[in-house]
Design a protein around this motif. Sequence first.
Motif, PDB file in Angstrom:
ATOM      1  N   ALA A  65       0.821  -1.215   0.000  1.00 47.20           N
ATOM      2  CA  ALA A  65       0.000   0.000   0.000  1.00 47.20           C
ATOM      3  C   ALA A  65       0.854   1.263   0.000  1.00 47.20           C
ATOM      4  CB  ALA A  65      -0.924  -0.005   1.213  1.00 47.20           C
ATOM      5  N   PHE A  72      -1.917   5.619 -14.838  1.00 49.78           N
ATOM      6  CA  PHE A  72      -2.723   4.990 -15.880  1.00 49.78           C
ATOM      7  C   PHE A  72      -3.126   6.070 -16.882  1.00 49.78           C
ATOM      8  CE2 PHE A  72      -3.005   2.227 -12.329  1.00 49.78           C
ATOM      9  CZ  PHE A  72      -3.232   0.957 -12.827  1.00 49.78           C
ATOM     10  N   PRO A  74      -4.795   6.921 -20.960  1.00 51.25           N
ATOM     11  CA  PRO A  74      -5.518   6.369 -22.097  1.00 51.25           C
ATOM     12  C   PRO A  74      -4.533   6.043 -23.232  1.00 51.25           C
ATOM     13  CG  PRO A  74      -6.255   8.617 -21.564  1.00 51.25           C
ATOM     14  CD  PRO A  74      -5.042   8.359 -20.779  1.00 51.25           C
ATOM     15  N   ALA A  76      -6.801   2.557 -22.600  1.00 46.18           N
ATOM     16  CA  ALA A  76      -6.640   1.378 -21.751  1.00 46.18           C
ATOM     17  C   ALA A  76      -6.388   0.141 -22.604  1.00 46.18           C
ATOM     18  CB  ALA A  76      -7.881   1.172 -20.886  1.00 46.18           C
ATOM     19  N   LYS A  77      -6.739   0.226 -23.855  1.00 50.51           N
ATOM     20  CA  LYS A  77      -6.464  -0.876 -24.792  1.00 50.51           C
ATOM     21  C   LYS A  77      -5.984  -0.180 -26.066  1.00 50.51           C
ATOM     22  CE  LYS A  77      -9.352  -3.823 -27.790  1.00 50.51           C
ATOM     23  NZ  LYS A  77      -9.612  -2.992 -28.975  1.00 50.51           N
TER      24      LYS A  77
ATOM     25  N   SER C 276      -4.423  13.905 -19.857  1.00 43.42           N
ATOM     26  CA  SER C 276      -4.466  13.704 -21.305  1.00 43.42           C
ATOM     27  C   SER C 276      -5.847  14.104 -21.802  1.00 43.42           C
ATOM     28  CB  SER C 276      -4.222  12.228 -21.637  1.00 43.42           C
ATOM     29  OG  SER C 276      -2.948  11.835 -21.203  1.00 43.42           O
TER      30      SER C 276
ATOM     31  N   THR D  85     -15.442  -1.037 -26.597  1.00 42.52           N
ATOM     32  CA  THR D  85     -14.527  -0.986 -25.461  1.00 42.52           C
ATOM     33  C   THR D  85     -14.310   0.454 -25.036  1.00 42.52           C
ATOM     34  OG1 THR D  85     -13.397  -2.862 -26.460  1.00 42.52           O
ATOM     35  CG2 THR D  85     -12.294  -1.790 -24.613  1.00 42.52           C
ATOM     36  N   VAL D  86     -14.612   0.732 -23.797  1.00 38.99           N
ATOM     37  CA  VAL D  86     -14.303   2.064 -23.285  1.00 38.99           C
ATOM     38  C   VAL D  86     -12.805   2.080 -22.996  1.00 38.99           C
ATOM     39  CG1 VAL D  86     -14.730   3.765 -21.487  1.00 38.99           C
ATOM     40  CG2 VAL D  86     -16.591   2.303 -22.286  1.00 38.99           C
ATOM     41  N   VAL D  87     -12.072   2.851 -23.761  1.00 30.35           N
ATOM     42  CA  VAL D  87     -10.620   2.846 -23.603  1.00 30.35           C
ATOM     43  C   VAL D  87     -10.116   4.049 -22.820  1.00 30.35           C
ATOM     44  CG1 VAL D  87     -10.250   1.490 -25.701  1.00 30.35           C
ATOM     45  CG2 VAL D  87     -10.146   3.988 -25.820  1.00 30.35           C
ATOM     46  N   ALA D  88     -10.983   5.014 -22.590  1.00 32.61           N
ATOM     47  CA  ALA D  88     -10.481   6.202 -21.901  1.00 32.61           C
ATOM     48  C   ALA D  88     -11.580   6.943 -21.168  1.00 32.61           C
ATOM     49  CB  ALA D  88      -9.836   7.147 -22.914  1.00 32.61           C
ATOM     50  N   TYR D  90     -11.583  10.827 -19.993  1.00 36.38           N
ATOM     51  CA  TYR D  90     -10.803  12.069 -19.992  1.00 36.38           C
ATOM     52  C   TYR D  90     -11.343  12.995 -18.908  1.00 36.38           C
ATOM     53  CZ  TYR D  90      -8.772  10.358 -24.307  1.00 36.38           C
ATOM     54  OH  TYR D  90      -8.099   9.601 -25.223  1.00 36.38           O
ATOM     55  N   PRO D  91     -10.550  13.183 -17.861  1.00 37.91           N
ATOM     56  CA  PRO D  91     -11.083  13.870 -16.685  1.00 37.91           C
ATOM     57  C   PRO D  91     -11.314  15.365 -16.886  1.00 37.91           C
ATOM     58  CG  PRO D  91      -8.756  13.371 -16.375  1.00 37.91           C
ATOM     59  CD  PRO D  91      -9.167  12.747 -17.670  1.00 37.91           C
ATOM     60  N   ASP D  92     -10.632  15.972 -17.865  1.00 34.61           N
ATOM     61  CA  ASP D  92     -10.806  17.421 -18.036  1.00 34.61           C
ATOM     62  C   ASP D  92     -12.268  17.774 -18.302  1.00 34.61           C
ATOM     63  OD1 ASP D  92      -8.137  17.482 -17.716  1.00 34.61           O
ATOM     64  OD2 ASP D  92      -7.639  18.210 -19.728  1.00 34.61           O
ATOM     65  N   LYS D 107     -17.282   9.227 -28.830  1.00 30.06           N
ATOM     66  CA  LYS D 107     -17.082   9.940 -27.565  1.00 30.06           C
ATOM     67  C   LYS D 107     -18.440  10.068 -26.891  1.00 30.06           C
ATOM     68  CE  LYS D 107     -15.184  13.582 -29.391  1.00 30.06           C
ATOM     69  NZ  LYS D 107     -14.927  13.322 -30.811  1.00 30.06           N
ATOM     70  N   LEU D 259      -9.852  -4.474 -12.499  1.00 29.29           N
ATOM     71  CA  LEU D 259      -9.501  -3.838 -13.767  1.00 29.29           C
ATOM     72  C   LEU D 259      -9.952  -2.379 -13.711  1.00 29.29           C
ATOM     73  CD1 LEU D 259      -8.074  -5.009 -16.131  1.00 29.29           C
ATOM     74  CD2 LEU D 259     -10.232  -5.867 -17.003  1.00 29.29           C
ATOM     75  N   GLU D 261      -8.472   0.628 -14.645  1.00 33.11           N
ATOM     76  CA  GLU D 261      -7.820   1.693 -15.418  1.00 33.11           C
ATOM     77  C   GLU D 261      -8.666   2.966 -15.502  1.00 33.11           C
ATOM     78  OE1 GLU D 261      -7.908  -1.472 -16.842  1.00 33.11           O
ATOM     79  OE2 GLU D 261      -6.015  -1.826 -17.922  1.00 33.11           O
ATOM     80  N   TRP D 264      -8.713   4.954 -12.289  1.00 30.68           N
ATOM     81  CA  TRP D 264      -7.456   5.689 -12.091  1.00 30.68           C
ATOM     82  C   TRP D 264      -7.436   6.921 -12.993  1.00 30.68           C
ATOM     83  CZ3 TRP D 264      -3.954   4.715  -8.349  1.00 30.68           C
ATOM     84  CH2 TRP D 264      -3.882   3.419  -7.787  1.00 30.68           C
ATOM     85  N   GLN D 265      -7.821   6.721 -14.254  1.00 26.65           N
ATOM     86  CA  GLN D 265      -7.821   7.851 -15.187  1.00 26.65           C
ATOM     87  C   GLN D 265      -8.739   8.967 -14.699  1.00 26.65           C
ATOM     88  OE1 GLN D 265      -8.779   6.497 -19.152  1.00 26.65           O
ATOM     89  NE2 GLN D 265      -7.094   5.036 -19.193  1.00 26.65           N
ATOM     90  N   TYR D 272      -5.073   0.327  -1.566  1.00 25.65           N
ATOM     91  CA  TYR D 272      -4.586  -1.033  -1.723  1.00 25.65           C
ATOM     92  C   TYR D 272      -5.132  -1.906  -0.604  1.00 25.65           C
ATOM     93  CZ  TYR D 272      -1.521  -4.994  -2.415  1.00 25.65           C
ATOM     94  OH  TYR D 272      -1.033  -6.262  -2.646  1.00 25.65           O
ATOM     95  N   HIS D 279      -5.642  -2.783  -5.674  1.00 29.83           N
ATOM     96  CA  HIS D 279      -6.142  -1.408  -5.548  1.00 29.83           C
ATOM     97  C   HIS D 279      -7.622  -1.350  -5.923  1.00 29.83           C
ATOM     98  CE1 HIS D 279      -1.827  -0.375  -5.614  1.00 29.83           C
ATOM     99  NE2 HIS D 279      -2.217   0.632  -4.863  1.00 29.83           N
TER     100      HIS D 279
END
Lengths: 94, 165, 381, 363
Positions: A65, A72, A74, A76-77, C276, D85-88, D90-92, D107, D259, D261, D264-265, D272, D279
């Motif tokens: 921890a 991470f 983009p 993701a794939k 990004s 597939t959701v690949v991203a 974008y937090p902005d 999008k 899974l 990702e 986190w993005q 953890y 996590h």
Amino acid sequence: MKSKTVICRCEDVTLEEIEELMEKGYTSMDEIKRITRCGMGQCQGRTCRTLLLAELAKAVKTHPAEIKITTFRPPAKNIKMSVILGGIDNEQNG
Amino acid sequence: MLATNGIPTAEELAPRIPPAERLKKGPVAIIECFQKIPCNPCSTACKTGAIEKFEDINDLPSVDLEKCTGCGLCISKCPGLAIFVVDETYSEMEAAVSLPFEFLPLPAEGEEVDVLDRSGKTVGRGKVIRVRNGKYEDRTPVVTVAVPKELSMVVRNIRVGGDRR
Amino acid sequence: MNRTAEIVIIGGGISGLATAYNLAAMGMKDVVVLEKSYLMSGSTGRCGAGVRQQWGTEMNCLLAKASCEIFENLNEILDYEGDIEFKQGGYLLMAVTEKEVEQFKKNVALQNSLGIKSVLLSPEEALEIVPDLNIEGILACAFHHKDGHANPFHTMIAYAEAAKRLGVKIYTYTEVTGIMVEGGRIRGVKTNRGDIFTGRVLIAAGAWSREVGAMAGVDIPVRPERHQILVTEPVNHRLGPMIMSFAGNIYCQQEPGGEFIMGYGPAEHETYSITSSWDFLEVMCRKAVRFLPYLRNIRIVRQWSGLYEISPDAQPILGRVEQVEGLYVATGFSGHGFMFGPITGVLMAQCILGLPTTIPIDKLDLARFERGELIFEPSVV
Amino acid sequence: MKHAEIAVIGGGPAGLMAALAAAEMGAKVTLVDRNSRLGGQLVKQTHKFFGSEKEYASIRGIDIGRILATEVHKNPNIETMLNSTVVAYYPDDGVLGIEVEEKKWVKMKAERIVVATGASEKYLLFENNDLPGIYGAGAVQTLMNEHGVVPGKNVLMVGAGNIGLIVSYQLMQAGVNVKAIIDAAPSIGGYWVHASKVARLGVPILTSYTVKAAYPNEMTGALERAVIWRVDDRWQPVPGTEKVFNVDVMCIAVGLSPLAELLWQAGCKMMYVPELGGHVPVRNDNMETTVSGIYVAGDVAGVEEASSAMMEGRLAGLSAAKSLGYDDGTYEEKKAEALKELENLRSGPVGGKIRKGLAQLAS
């Protein structure tokens, strides 16, 4: 064939390489990633991240921890440029 | 030992084995479920109320030996394939053991098969007397096999068509 | 941790580490480098890692040429057991406007006069170097075969390891919280792990240099600007040089491992955020495919971003800071800190030790902004 | 830019239940799944499920998947995007980047997002762990149950958790010989009934054993031999305790990790928690993460059984809908019911690990 223990299959990074770096004092996941490319491949660390985390925690004798994990980003794939471009074109046409 | 190899010891089994008097009366369900897990389909499957309703979904099932008719409707409903019906009144020398069997080929009624214990060891031969594989069983066929009476608490699996391995 | 030092270098990026190494190599003892995060966490570890000599000002040409010469021999100089992967596949600069063609002509003449053997090419000649290039709309190209790129991570580790062998102390996860100044002189730095007393401080903190400068009461006019970049899956080698367009606003190169790395420089708001964005992804793909149509079938593996520290004239700020004795600065690289890193290390070490610098850097000092003597570089992405 | 009221990412047990629950409240749902059919891991679960009737106990996973998918497809409030597939994230600007059918880029901006992306398999470090013939258990399940292909003849299963036990059973059903199931832990991690099921087939289960090395066939370079050794109570291997298995397949089933990702993005606060698989996102009892409007359910929120994944999904779906103002007055009751069911599922001794993990997460 030489025996090896693979930690990152995308970039063919072995446990031995990681251990050498940890001995030199590189004990952050980010440093090890940048030096060895562990986790920089096609799967972006999906498998090796947890393995590396455990090895690092062991090496610096801390709880996992406490280890900062790599960022991470983009996508993701992995994704073909044509897919992205197709998307923009569709949007403009429709 | 269950916790280390999946095979119950005699001590672990003991509380699940009905007393001899009950066995003499006819078929009865034996639930070899030893661990409290969140699961209760056996209790809802039982039409006679012999498997008591759970207060907590993690409860261990218990069979009311008086109410149980040994109908075997619970066998294919148990996701753990942990329920068997033993009928020691099948014949003078033989007991009938009903067990879930999800392997191909299925034996035919009348076919002789190897009978196996809880560790998969062949302990003898038995004769298939019934195969239930209807809609109710939902691809968990229930095979009833006649075995020497002394093996009624030993046999928990069969092997069809000789040694496959 | 050291309680005293000859010099404290703030920033564990290429500029700081190269300076630390050179100082130690020139004999300075007790050199301390402080990095607030892990090594390579800042701009160096996120950069496109191009190294070019084709610049539009004499100063940049000189710095770049000297830096490139160091890159060529860096594995040996630093006795690095790995490889900094310096590959000289050249830079192909593409002009898409008449104005750019004129600028390229001037640049090439300037570069040639300084010993940089760049050439002006017709689009058809460019095809010999990049056979897959879509030359539609390209009016002319400039090419220099000795430009290239290096692995920024290994370059930094090479410096860090060499510096450590010479006694330099590198402290990661050590954040500077204050700079002690007394009577116009540097006294020491305060960190989250205690104070270090020193008479000299070098600010090599990249995009954070302004904040660090303020701790010493000095205004270093750099602003952070987010720049995005992406990398593709590795594929067979088909692109030798870095291709770049200023008006088209793109750079793209293929790494030794086969991955393409590319970016452009959108005008973004001042920010420390390195998230990004989806629009980068879309614009980047369009730009890349415009010049190299085959990229269409290649997969993007990751996008990321980092910070440029933009100076008012997009030129480095190097040298002594007049207001505070013992304070030095190496920042403002405006996106080119990595390629200038090796020469920055040499020049800053010379400057700090009071030696004459191999290339005169007086004009790059911080005071130039007050004097109004800005130097404008026409060739930047 | 596509718009969604509630985007549910992942069409496994958690995502399906989330979509159905939100739609039931009246919300418009866009369910995005990367596969060509809904169901997630359910589509390869040929065994009957545990749990209670609320989570379709005693029905095979594959059939539960079909039942839920049918309900989703006929629900007018749910739009499904398959092969997507959701690949991203974008937090902005909170935009989801979706790859559709490997040819379109969509999008989407969603008012609420339920992330139900599941988990991926953990791997193991040992000599020659990259030989052909060494698979993850999930890959073997996909190979057999989706494509009807067996991975080889003789298998060493590494991991005696539920997945290792179930996949061993399925391998035996397919006529593949499982030579042994080993686990480094001193006792079987999976349900004992599963262990007994494979034991009855003659498969030995060896606890306190780990893989020492794998060796290739000199000609083919593929796995030919596996060597295991015992570990002591401090998890250290004991030299001299080696056992050799001649196997052409080694199947690794040493657990799953969330899974996450996209979380986190998005900048969700993660913690953890080994009991939950690694996590996991910090969230409240509505399953909402620290990023307002982003909910989680299922393995991505902590690796657990499918039954609890379904209930978490239901909870997340209900809460996301409620936060948009959809409530016919039944929300509180339904939420309480789902919470109660989750508590029941986790209340027994096998739920101890999960309870411990969740307590850490809440602290």
